[in-house]
Design a protein around this motif. Structure first.
Motif, PDB file in Angstrom:
ATOM      1  N   TYR A 112      -9.386 -15.816  51.653  1.00  0.00           N
ATOM      2  CA  TYR A 112      -9.932 -16.069  50.322  1.00  0.00           C
ATOM      3  C   TYR A 112      -9.252 -17.300  49.726  1.00  0.00           C
ATOM      4  O   TYR A 112      -8.162 -17.702  50.136  1.00  0.00           O
ATOM      5  CB  TYR A 112      -9.760 -14.853  49.405  1.00  0.00           C
ATOM      6  N   ILE A 113      -9.940 -17.913  48.757  1.00  0.00           N
ATOM      7  CA  ILE A 113      -9.428 -19.080  48.048  1.00  0.00           C
ATOM      8  C   ILE A 113      -9.565 -18.835  46.553  1.00  0.00           C
ATOM      9  O   ILE A 113     -10.145 -17.830  46.125  1.00  0.00           O
ATOM     10  CB  ILE A 113     -10.186 -20.368  48.472  1.00  0.00           C
ATOM     11  N   VAL A 114      -9.043 -19.758  45.761  1.00  0.00           N
ATOM     12  CA  VAL A 114      -9.005 -19.577  44.311  1.00  0.00           C
ATOM     13  C   VAL A 114      -9.957 -20.560  43.646  1.00  0.00           C
ATOM     14  O   VAL A 114      -9.925 -21.768  43.917  1.00  0.00           O
ATOM     15  CB  VAL A 114      -7.573 -19.788  43.779  1.00  0.00           C
ATOM     16  N   GLY A 115     -10.803 -20.063  42.761  1.00  0.00           N
ATOM     17  CA  GLY A 115     -11.749 -20.913  42.052  1.00  0.00           C
ATOM     18  C   GLY A 115     -11.134 -21.545  40.813  1.00  0.00           C
ATOM     19  O   GLY A 115     -10.370 -20.906  40.089  1.00  0.00           O
ATOM     20  N   GLU A 140     -11.924 -24.298  37.294  1.00  0.00           N
ATOM     21  CA  GLU A 140     -12.998 -24.481  36.312  1.00  0.00           C
ATOM     22  C   GLU A 140     -14.127 -25.347  36.837  1.00  0.00           C
ATOM     23  O   GLU A 140     -15.215 -25.392  36.254  1.00  0.00           O
ATOM     24  CB  GLU A 140     -12.458 -25.078  35.006  1.00  0.00           C
ATOM     25  N   HIS A 141     -13.883 -26.042  37.968  1.00  0.00           N
ATOM     26  CA  HIS A 141     -14.912 -26.904  38.551  1.00  0.00           C
ATOM     27  C   HIS A 141     -15.839 -26.136  39.491  1.00  0.00           C
ATOM     28  O   HIS A 141     -16.835 -26.687  39.964  1.00  0.00           O
ATOM     29  CB  HIS A 141     -14.264 -28.068  39.295  1.00  0.00           C
ATOM     30  N   SER A 142     -15.517 -24.900  39.783  1.00  0.00           N
ATOM     31  CA  SER A 142     -16.402 -24.068  40.593  1.00  0.00           C
ATOM     32  C   SER A 142     -17.522 -23.523  39.711  1.00  0.00           C
ATOM     33  O   SER A 142     -17.424 -23.523  38.477  1.00  0.00           O
ATOM     34  CB  SER A 142     -15.622 -22.906  41.221  1.00  0.00           C
ATOM     35  N   TYR A 143     -18.578 -23.047  40.338  1.00  0.00           N
ATOM     36  CA  TYR A 143     -19.706 -22.504  39.571  1.00  0.00           C
ATOM     37  C   TYR A 143     -19.282 -21.335  38.688  1.00  0.00           C
ATOM     38  O   TYR A 143     -19.576 -21.305  37.482  1.00  0.00           O
ATOM     39  CB  TYR A 143     -20.817 -22.079  40.537  1.00  0.00           C
ATOM     40  N   ILE A 144     -18.566 -20.373  39.262  1.00  0.00           N
ATOM     41  CA  ILE A 144     -18.154 -19.214  38.470  1.00  0.00           C
ATOM     42  C   ILE A 144     -17.166 -19.635  37.390  1.00  0.00           C
ATOM     43  O   ILE A 144     -17.208 -19.138  36.254  1.00  0.00           O
ATOM     44  CB  ILE A 144     -17.552 -18.124  39.377  1.00  0.00           C
ATOM     45  N   GLY A 145     -16.281 -20.580  37.711  1.00  0.00           N
ATOM     46  CA  GLY A 145     -15.357 -21.093  36.703  1.00  0.00           C
ATOM     47  C   GLY A 145     -16.089 -21.749  35.557  1.00  0.00           C
ATOM     48  O   GLY A 145     -15.709 -21.593  34.383  1.00  0.00           O
ATOM     49  N   ASP A 146     -17.146 -22.464  35.863  1.00  0.00           N
ATOM     50  CA  ASP A 146     -17.965 -23.092  34.834  1.00  0.00           C
ATOM     51  C   ASP A 146     -18.554 -22.047  33.900  1.00  0.00           C
ATOM     52  O   ASP A 146     -18.556 -22.209  32.668  1.00  0.00           O
ATOM     53  CB  ASP A 146     -19.076 -23.907  35.512  1.00  0.00           C
ATOM     54  N   LEU A 147     -19.022 -20.931  34.462  1.00  0.00           N
ATOM     55  CA  LEU A 147     -19.589 -19.864  33.634  1.00  0.00           C
ATOM     56  C   LEU A 147     -18.527 -19.226  32.745  1.00  0.00           C
ATOM     57  O   LEU A 147     -18.786 -18.919  31.573  1.00  0.00           O
ATOM     58  CB  LEU A 147     -20.238 -18.795  34.518  1.00  0.00           C
ATOM     59  N   VAL A 148     -17.336 -19.014  33.304  1.00  0.00           N
ATOM     60  CA  VAL A 148     -16.244 -18.425  32.520  1.00  0.00           C
ATOM     61  C   VAL A 148     -15.926 -19.299  31.311  1.00  0.00           C
ATOM     62  O   VAL A 148     -15.784 -18.816  30.183  1.00  0.00           O
ATOM     63  CB  VAL A 148     -14.986 -18.235  33.397  1.00  0.00           C
ATOM     64  N   VAL A 149     -15.827 -20.601  31.535  1.00  0.00           N
ATOM     65  CA  VAL A 149     -15.508 -21.534  30.451  1.00  0.00           C
ATOM     66  C   VAL A 149     -16.625 -21.551  29.413  1.00  0.00           C
ATOM     67  O   VAL A 149     -16.377 -21.574  28.201  1.00  0.00           O
ATOM     68  CB  VAL A 149     -15.255 -22.946  31.014  1.00  0.00           C
ATOM     69  N   ARG A 150     -17.876 -21.556  29.866  1.00  0.00           N
ATOM     70  CA  ARG A 150     -19.008 -21.543  28.940  1.00  0.00           C
ATOM     71  C   ARG A 150     -18.985 -20.308  28.036  1.00  0.00           C
ATOM     72  O   ARG A 150     -19.446 -20.351  26.890  1.00  0.00           O
ATOM     73  CB  ARG A 150     -20.329 -21.584  29.718  1.00  0.00           C
ATOM     74  N   LEU A 151     -18.453 -19.217  28.567  1.00  0.00           N
ATOM     75  CA  LEU A 151     -18.404 -17.973  27.799  1.00  0.00           C
ATOM     76  C   LEU A 151     -17.106 -17.836  27.018  1.00  0.00           C
ATOM     77  O   LEU A 151     -16.808 -16.757  26.491  1.00  0.00           O
ATOM     78  CB  LEU A 151     -18.589 -16.780  28.738  1.00  0.00           C
ATOM     79  N   GLY A 152     -16.339 -18.911  26.942  1.00  0.00           N
ATOM     80  CA  GLY A 152     -15.142 -18.898  26.119  1.00  0.00           C
ATOM     81  C   GLY A 152     -13.898 -18.391  26.810  1.00  0.00           C
ATOM     82  O   GLY A 152     -12.832 -18.277  26.192  1.00  0.00           O
TER      83      GLY A 152
END
Length: 305
Positions: A194-197, A199-211
């Motif tokens: 496994y690797i670590v995502g 904020e530039h990953s897709y899921i990281g982008d969603l997390v940031v968008r949701l605050g």
């Protein structure tokens, strides 16, 4: 993609200039009308005759929304749009079958930028007309949808699709404004590791968008290698575990890792029982059209609604 449109525009412009230099005003109007008709015919030919191959599920779903036909689609356990039931399967997105692809006489073979380092050179050597779309974030996906609309005369469909998603995403984002932001650690698993995502990953982008606040910051890459001692120090409130490739196998791998590696019991998120496994069709390695469902699910996880 934009380079192709520019070349076509210059070619049409040169035709108009030749016509203007060799005709009177009346003939000029005739030539201009003829050029416009030819332009429309070219768009029609591009719409109906281009042999397009999509090599990922996310791209295939986008093409269906743009009402574009495909001669080739990825081999996947996921359900593909009914529109492509007769299209030829071209294999795994990470290593599609070049022999099958070339047999389809493609005009455009579409993949994603995070696979370009693996596929680009091989495709170039095999003379595959490849296009790599940036789907690393939602914003990048919208830009690519609009570019595809331009390229294949689907601007109306592309604009409407992007606008619909942006409006609904804005509503979701507004609904979490002012809430306390949890710190989130993203783990992306593949069979065996496994690797670590970031904020530039897709899921990281969603997390940031949701605050949400990212537990791992300061990196330019989408994903970085995992170091459990460093990750434990981030003191994340939530751990999101995403699976890629073979979801069931990856979830079992995560379960073994968390049970057998003693360090995980010291993670705040583990102690608070805030570790979540994300379903792959909504939370893949790239942005996709399930983004609204993904945001709603993440909103529930982040704010325990």
């Amino acid at each position: 993609m934009r380079k192709f449109s520019t070349v076509l525009l210059l070619l049409l412009l040169s035709i108009v200039l030749v016509a203007c230099g060799s005709s009177n005003a009346e003939n000029d109007n005739e030539k201009q009308n003829e050029t416009e008709s030819n332009n429309e015919a070219n768009h029609e030919q591009l719409e109906t005759d281009a042999n397009i191959v999509s090599t990922t599920v996310a791209i295939t779903e986008i093409m269906e929304k743009l009402e574009l036909d495909l001669v080739g689609v990825p081999t996947s356990y996921k359900d593909l749009p009914e529109r492509y039931k007769d299209a030829t399967e071209v294999g795994n997105p990470m290593d599609p079958d070049l022999e099958v692809i070339l047999s389809l006489q493609p005009d455009d073979v579409i993949s994603v930028t995070n696979l370009e380092s693996d596929l680009g050179e091989k495709w170039e050597e095999a003379n595959v007309p490849g296009t790599f779309l940036d789907l690393d974030s939602v914003g990048a996906m919208f830009e690519e949808i609009e570019a595809l609309g331009e390229k294949y005369d689907r601007t109306e469909q592309a604009t409407a699709l992007v606008q619909e998603f942006e409006d609904k995403m804005e509503e979701i984002e507004k609904s979490v404004e002012g809430k306390d932001a949890p710190k989130v650690l993203i783990l992306m698993g593949i069979p065996g590791s496994y690797i670590v995502g970031t904020e530039h990953s897709y899921i990281g982008d969603l997390v940031v968008r949701l605050g949400g606040e990212m537990a791992v910051t300061g990196y330019e890459e989408d994903f970085i290698s995992a170091n459990t001692e460093y990750l434990q120090q981030t003191d994340a409130d939530i751990i999101l575990r995403a699976a890629h490739g073979a979801p069931e196998e990856v979830v079992k791998m995560f379960d073994r890792e968390f049970a057998e590696n003693d360090i995980w019991k010291h993670f705040k998120a583990v102690q608070d029982d805030r570790v979540y496994d994300l379903e792959e069709t909504r939370f893949g390695t790239t942005a996709n059209l399930a983004v609204l469902d993904a945001m709603e699910e993440l909103k529930t996880i982040l704010y325990e609604e």
